[in-house]
Design a protein around this motif. Sequence first.
Motif, PDB file in Angstrom:
ATOM      1  N   ALA C  97       0.839  -1.201   0.000  1.00  0.00           N
ATOM      2  CA  ALA C  97       0.000   0.000   0.000  1.00  0.00           C
ATOM      3  C   ALA C  97       0.876   1.255   0.000  1.00  0.00           C
ATOM      4  O   ALA C  97       0.639   2.201  -0.772  1.00  0.00           O
ATOM      5  CB  ALA C  97      -0.925  -0.001   1.217  1.00  0.00           C
ATOM      6  N   LEU C 101       0.809   3.879  -3.075  1.00  0.00           N
ATOM      7  CA  LEU C 101       0.387   5.267  -2.850  1.00  0.00           C
ATOM      8  C   LEU C 101       1.503   6.250  -3.223  1.00  0.00           C
ATOM      9  O   LEU C 101       1.263   7.240  -3.922  1.00  0.00           O
ATOM     10  CB  LEU C 101      -0.024   5.459  -1.386  1.00  0.00           C
ATOM     11  N   THR C 102       2.739   5.954  -2.765  1.00  0.00           N
ATOM     12  CA  THR C 102       3.844   6.837  -3.118  1.00  0.00           C
ATOM     13  C   THR C 102       4.026   6.882  -4.623  1.00  0.00           C
ATOM     14  O   THR C 102       4.244   7.948  -5.215  1.00  0.00           O
ATOM     15  CB  THR C 102       5.144   6.329  -2.459  1.00  0.00           C
ATOM     16  N   ALA C 104       1.760   6.375  -6.909  1.00  0.00           N
ATOM     17  CA  ALA C 104       0.694   7.150  -7.545  1.00  0.00           C
ATOM     18  C   ALA C 104       0.976   8.641  -7.421  1.00  0.00           C
ATOM     19  O   ALA C 104       0.807   9.406  -8.390  1.00  0.00           O
ATOM     20  CB  ALA C 104      -0.647   6.810  -6.903  1.00  0.00           C
ATOM     21  N   ALA C 105       1.452   9.064  -6.233  1.00  0.00           N
ATOM     22  CA  ALA C 105       1.766  10.486  -6.062  1.00  0.00           C
ATOM     23  C   ALA C 105       2.866  10.921  -7.025  1.00  0.00           C
ATOM     24  O   ALA C 105       2.778  11.975  -7.673  1.00  0.00           O
ATOM     25  CB  ALA C 105       2.184  10.747  -4.618  1.00  0.00           C
TER      26      ALA C 105
END
Lengths: 85, 117, 327, 180
Positions: C97, C101-102, C104-105
């Motif tokens: 996760a 998430l990183t 995607a950023a």
Amino acid sequence: MMFVAAGVALVVAMMLFLARALLGPTVYDRILAMNSLGTKTVLLLALLVFIHDRPEFVDIALVYALVNFVATLALLKLVEHGRLS
Amino acid sequence: MTGAELLTAVLLGAGAFVALTSALGVLRMPDFFSRIHPAGENESLGQTLIIAGLIVAAGPGGTALKLLLVWGFLMMTAPAATHALTRAAWQDGRRPWSRDDDGPAPPTPPRAGGAST
Amino acid sequence: MTDRWIVELLLAVVVVTAVGVVRARNLLVASVLLGIYSLVMALIWTAMEAYDVALTEAAVGAGISTLLLIGALIRTGSRIGGSKERDAPRIDKVALAVAVLTGAALAYGTLDMPAIGDPTAPVHVHPKVARHYIDRSMEETHVPNMVTVVLASYRGYDTMFETCVVFTAALGVMVLLRRRRPPAEPAPGEMREQAIFVVMTRMTVPFVLAYGSYVITHGELGPGGGFQGGVILAAGYLIYALVYGLAAAQRALPPRLTDVGAGLGVLIYAGVGVACLLLGGDFLAYDALNQADPAKGQQLGMTLVELGVGLTVACVMVTIFNEVAQP
Amino acid sequence: MSLLATGLFNLLNYWVYVSLMMIGLYAVIAKTNLVKKVIGLSLFQTGIFIFYISMGVVSGATTPITWTDAERLRLGLSRVEVAPERAAAALAAVEEDGLDAARAALGPLAPADAARLDELLARPYTNPLPHVLILTAIVVSVSTMAVALAIVMEIKAAYGTIESDEIVTAELETARAARS
């Protein structure tokens, strides 16, 4: 154009070798695939230099052909004798 | 297309064909010892054809000399490495698979012992 | 870019290999796959026209880094199995996760980047950086290879401390691992008694050493320079040490010599800078080395600096190998 | 959808750099084996290398090693249909008076040939700066990896294991023993 075609063919061949390296099953299969991939890499490096119209810089392929042997040698030494010294 | 270009195209095409077939062979053959054959074909014939094609394309000069050196080193190191690898596998106790011994299915190599996966 | 296809296929290959490296249960397998990863990287650098980078990756990735990993596997006793079995098939959901998430950023951030290959991107048009190097390096130094000029002259200060970092790394490895024990002679039946390896070594090692020296001294004309040539020189030593055993290799090139050499290279680099100061110029402004013809001074300075870098890198790589490979 | 299409075409290298970094990050967080963590760090690093070199790419450019007009012209002439004596005149002119004189000496060409020749003669260079940064970074990265692996070896000597969770357990036990 023919250089690009040969280059794409080599990359596809490299993918097949990579599949063998990922699948194994023994460590010898993987080292064999790595060794063949090294040869392919030397050829592709030479081809790329021709694709870019700067064939005089084929030195990269030469360096690779010289140094590629070290890794195979070290892996063999490990699997056969279990040490590097 | 000049004669030299045609020769390059033929040599490169043949080299690419050898490379692809040998890669398929390495992928499809049943065990390590049989995979050595297609790999060796790539390392001697395939690379000779492609480098010959490139030498024809480069014409006489320093580039052709460097390519010849590349060819010489690959011809020396790659077969030696394949030989040593086979020797190591043999001494590790692996034996070539044959249909008579084991039936049609390729044997799964033992998981334990030696440096196996 | 007619070879765009090749770059994209290779990028796909490299991602697949990276996943394979991380998923591999056995550390030996992971290091074999990491070797493959690095050779695909060398291809990507060449395909993106970064020949000097490709040369470095070819020299470093193919030999040294695989060797280091193997040395570490032997010394940590994790040759077989490596990571424990329970480690492999399970996917760590929290880590996944975090990574997704990183990622995607970061991917969202790349949407504002200029397209690949856009010649009007800010990095290409700044008049005092890239444009200056490309347009003026030939007339200021008469050296064709812009990468060498930027490395050794325009950003020589930066490169000096990169060399210091490499030297410090050798110091760190020495402090951690050096033991005062002579390495054992190889047992009978090892590589040096197999004719095929002995012949190979005799034929390749002299050529590798000669070619390494050529790469160090001819970095001005084609791809190459101190970093690449130094690693190639070290590769010659590695082949010898692997085949004849570490004891024989250390008799041929005593560790005391490489210890001195690693420091001497950094001294040569800094010494050229001090020489420039004494001759009335700025630190590492090679124009001062030849007042009559600044371009000649630049060439002299770059050659000396590359020699220093080559010496340090070669000695550091040999030292690292010596410490890692000893039993 | 169009975002994805333009992204795949214009930003693929950046997305690959993000994926490699995240694969490395995952290995650093999730794997307990310290050698695996070092490998993850090195993957993370190569992701950044790709990012830098991708920024230096210029479409249709050549490697930043000076390519003289004469060399470009010689290569270009071998690719176009031109009378040998005019090619020789152009090669002589480029040494003497530069590129414009050579183009004039060459006379008119077929439009496709002229376009191909002009493209070759005008090929820019890729940005040398990222190459310099990454070239040194690769050598530094292998040196720092050596230090990291040396530390792992010493950890193995001190704790008898290179699994991070077992090291934490051992530390906790030592602390508890010291307290009681």
